[in-house]
Motif scaffolding. Structure first.
Motif, mmCIF file in Angstrom:
data_model
loop_
_atom_site.group_PDB
_atom_site.id
_atom_site.type_symbol
_atom_site.label_atom_id
_atom_site.label_comp_id
_atom_site.label_asym_id
_atom_site.label_seq_id
_atom_site.Cartn_x
_atom_site.Cartn_y
_atom_site.Cartn_z
ATOM 1 N N ILE A 1 8.254 12.044 -0.131
ATOM 2 C CA ILE A 1 7.841 11.477 -1.403
ATOM 3 C C ILE A 1 6.414 11.934 -1.697
ATOM 4 N N ARG A 2 5.932 11.575 -2.862
ATOM 5 C CA ARG A 2 4.628 12.067 -3.297
ATOM 6 C C ARG A 2 3.511 11.649 -2.326
ATOM 7 N N ALA A 3 3.535 10.431 -1.868
ATOM 8 C CA ALA A 3 2.595 10.004 -0.818
ATOM 9 C C ALA A 3 3.273 8.906 -0.014
ATOM 10 N N ALA A 4 3.579 9.203 1.237
ATOM 11 C CA ALA A 4 4.273 8.244 2.097
ATOM 12 C C ALA A 4 3.397 7.026 2.381
ATOM 13 N N ALA A 5 4.024 5.968 2.815
ATOM 14 C CA ALA A 5 3.331 4.705 3.073
ATOM 15 C C ALA A 5 2.169 4.898 4.038
ATOM 16 N N HIS A 6 1.014 4.369 3.657
ATOM 17 C CA HIS A 6 -0.186 4.546 4.469
ATOM 18 C C HIS A 6 -1.219 3.475 4.110
ATOM 19 N N GLU A 7 -2.268 3.427 4.917
ATOM 20 C CA GLU A 7 -3.417 2.603 4.599
ATOM 21 C C GLU A 7 -4.623 3.539 4.467
ATOM 22 N N ASP A 8 -5.616 3.155 3.684
ATOM 23 C CA ASP A 8 -6.812 3.977 3.550
ATOM 24 C C ASP A 8 -7.727 3.777 4.752
ATOM 25 N N LEU B 1 -13.134 -1.665 6.445
ATOM 26 C CA LEU B 1 -13.528 -3.019 6.044
ATOM 27 C C LEU B 1 -12.712 -4.052 6.814
ATOM 28 N N GLN B 2 -11.442 -3.773 7.011
ATOM 29 C CA GLN B 2 -10.620 -4.676 7.814
ATOM 30 C C GLN B 2 -11.190 -4.819 9.218
ATOM 31 N N LEU B 3 -11.593 -3.689 9.815
ATOM 32 C CA LEU B 3 -12.153 -3.701 11.159
ATOM 33 C C LEU B 3 -13.490 -4.440 11.188
ATOM 34 N N ALA B 4 -14.351 -4.161 10.208
ATOM 35 C CA ALA B 4 -15.688 -4.753 10.190
ATOM 36 C C ALA B 4 -15.662 -6.255 9.949
ATOM 37 N N THR B 5 -14.600 -6.745 9.291
ATOM 38 C CA THR B 5 -14.520 -8.183 8.986
ATOM 39 C C THR B 5 -13.511 -8.910 9.867
ATOM 40 N N GLY B 6 -13.129 -8.288 10.954
ATOM 41 C CA GLY B 6 -12.210 -8.941 11.880
ATOM 42 C C GLY B 6 -10.864 -9.269 11.279
ATOM 43 N N GLY B 7 -10.438 -8.469 10.300
ATOM 44 C CA GLY B 7 -9.133 -8.670 9.683
ATOM 45 C C GLY B 7 -9.121 -9.637 8.523
ATOM 46 N N TYR B 8 -10.285 -10.168 8.157
ATOM 47 C CA TYR B 8 -10.313 -11.128 7.040
ATOM 48 C C TYR B 8 -9.867 -10.458 5.743
ATOM 49 N N TYR B 9 -10.365 -9.235 5.509
ATOM 50 C CA TYR B 9 -9.903 -8.463 4.352
ATOM 51 C C TYR B 9 -8.837 -7.488 4.817
ATOM 52 N N ARG B 10 -7.732 -7.429 4.067
ATOM 53 C CA ARG B 10 -6.540 -6.737 4.517
ATOM 54 C C ARG B 10 -6.451 -5.321 3.975
ATOM 55 N N SER B 11 -6.259 -4.389 4.873
ATOM 56 C CA SER B 11 -5.974 -3.004 4.496
ATOM 57 C C SER B 11 -4.463 -2.894 4.292
ATOM 58 N N THR B 12 -4.052 -2.934 3.047
ATOM 59 C CA THR B 12 -2.643 -3.068 2.723
ATOM 60 C C THR B 12 -1.950 -1.720 2.588
ATOM 61 N N THR B 13 -0.718 -1.665 3.081
ATOM 62 C CA THR B 13 0.091 -0.454 3.003
ATOM 63 C C THR B 13 0.464 -0.156 1.548
ATOM 64 N N HIS B 14 0.341 1.105 1.157
ATOM 65 C CA HIS B 14 0.724 1.517 -0.189
ATOM 66 C C HIS B 14 1.303 2.929 -0.147
ATOM 67 N N ARG B 15 1.918 3.336 -1.240
ATOM 68 C CA ARG B 15 2.565 4.642 -1.307
ATOM 69 C C ARG B 15 2.645 5.079 -2.771
ATOM 70 N N VAL B 16 2.991 6.349 -2.978
ATOM 71 C CA VAL B 16 3.272 6.851 -4.321
ATOM 72 C C VAL B 16 4.692 7.412 -4.296
ATOM 73 N N ILE B 17 5.589 6.755 -5.016
ATOM 74 C CA ILE B 17 6.991 7.173 -5.025
ATOM 75 C C ILE B 17 7.216 8.266 -6.066
ATOM 76 N N ASN B 18 8.339 8.963 -5.923
ATOM 77 C CA ASN B 18 8.675 10.001 -6.898
ATOM 78 C C ASN B 18 8.993 9.365 -8.254
ATOM 79 N N GLY B 19 9.921 8.435 -8.286
ATOM 80 C CA GLY B 19 10.162 7.598 -9.454
ATOM 81 C C GLY B 19 10.498 8.340 -10.732
ATOM 82 N N GLU B 20 10.366 7.611 -11.849
ATOM 83 C CA GLU B 20 10.761 8.134 -13.149
ATOM 84 C C GLU B 20 9.837 9.242 -13.642
#
Length: 277
Positions: A167-174, A216-235
């Motif tokens: 897909i355009r960008a597979a699931a990942h975290e920044d 940021l997730q690491l620096a804050t002990g997980g308080y702020y979440r590095s969320t998984t995202h992706r870019v699908i091929n889609g319409e």
């Protein structure tokens, strides 16, 4: 899921933004101070670059990580198929391709300025235990950082030959502290919620998507979440899609947590996605 949106001018914008980044790691920011015409002009210039044969003259060197990355160079962590994209890495210490205006630099600095403000917002409303465990202020972590990166992405129109599940960008975290993403030119960005369900991220002209990175997730002990995202091929897979996230990175010597520095963490992640050996 009702995707969180925050108006930059709202008196309680810092609290609303931090709450969204704590709960899901993503938020859409509207009415911010970055000029929409500037964003549009930068997209236009880079579309011309990606459609020019001279782009290969700027192909990156692994030891520098700046310049042009050809189609299917990057593979998301844990995946075997490369992403369906090409992109350009722009750092303050490197040059734009020949013939481009300084609009990209204007946007670059505007995004950094906004990012510094947002990091100060986040820290100001974080719980005491989070602030007390920071090795330094969040805004200070990126001050004068040469690692701040504007990545200009082009997802070319897809043809029927891509049937291998890529897909355009597979699931990942920044990797970075936070990402500022001016609305892309087409839909496709999705975020994964706490229950394993994917949701479309709004892509309205003029908005900026803000998300938490692993640093940021690491620096804050997980308080702020590095969320998984992706870019699908889609319409919109049959047309070119452009996006340009600004990744705000801590300076290499900044200790994120324990004894792990930003440099160590970045090198570790770049090896995982195949950009360095």
């Amino acid at each position: 899921m009702q995707f969180p949106q925050v108006n930059y001018t709202d008196q309680i914008a810092p609290q609303l933004l931090a709450e969204a980044l704590h709960n899901i790691g993503f938020v859409v920011l509207s009415d911010h101070p970055i000029d929409a015409q500037l964003i549009s002009d930068v997209y236009t210039e880079w579309a011309e670059f990606f459609n020019s044969p001279t782009k290969t003259l700027y192909t990156f060197k692994p030891e520098i990580q700046a310049g042009y990355f050809p189609f299917q160079t990057e593979t998301a962590k844990g995946y075997s198929q490369p992403d369906l994209k090409e992109f350009f890495h722009l750092y303050k210490s490197h040059n734009l391709p020949k013939g481009m205006s300084d609009r990209s630099w204007q946007l670059f600095q505007s995004l950094i300025n906004l990012g510094e403000e947002l990091l100060s917002w986040i820290e100001s409303v974080s719980p005491d235990v989070v602030r007390d465990n920071l090795t330094m202020s969040l805004e200070g972590m990126i001050k004068n950082s040469q690692e701040n990166l504007l990545r200009i992405l082009h997802y070319p129109p897809l043809t029927s030959e891509y049937t291998d599940g890529a897909i355009r960008a597979a699931a990942h975290e920044d990797i970075n502290l936070i990402t500022l993403l001016p609305a892309a030119t087409a839909t496709g960005l999705q975020v994964l919620d706490n229950f394993g369900v994917w949701h479309d991220v709004p892509s309205n002209l003029g908005d900026i998507v803000i998300n938490v990175g692993d640093m940021l997730q690491l620096a804050t002990g997980g308080y702020y979440r590095s969320t998984t995202h992706r870019v699908i091929n889609g319409e919109s897979a049959h047309i070119s899609r452009y996006s340009m996230p600004m990744f705000l990175h801590a300076r290499p010597e900044v200790v994120l947590s324990g004894t792990k520095t930003a440099r160590e963490y970045l090198q570790e992640r770049l090896r995982e996605i195949g950009l360095i050996k």
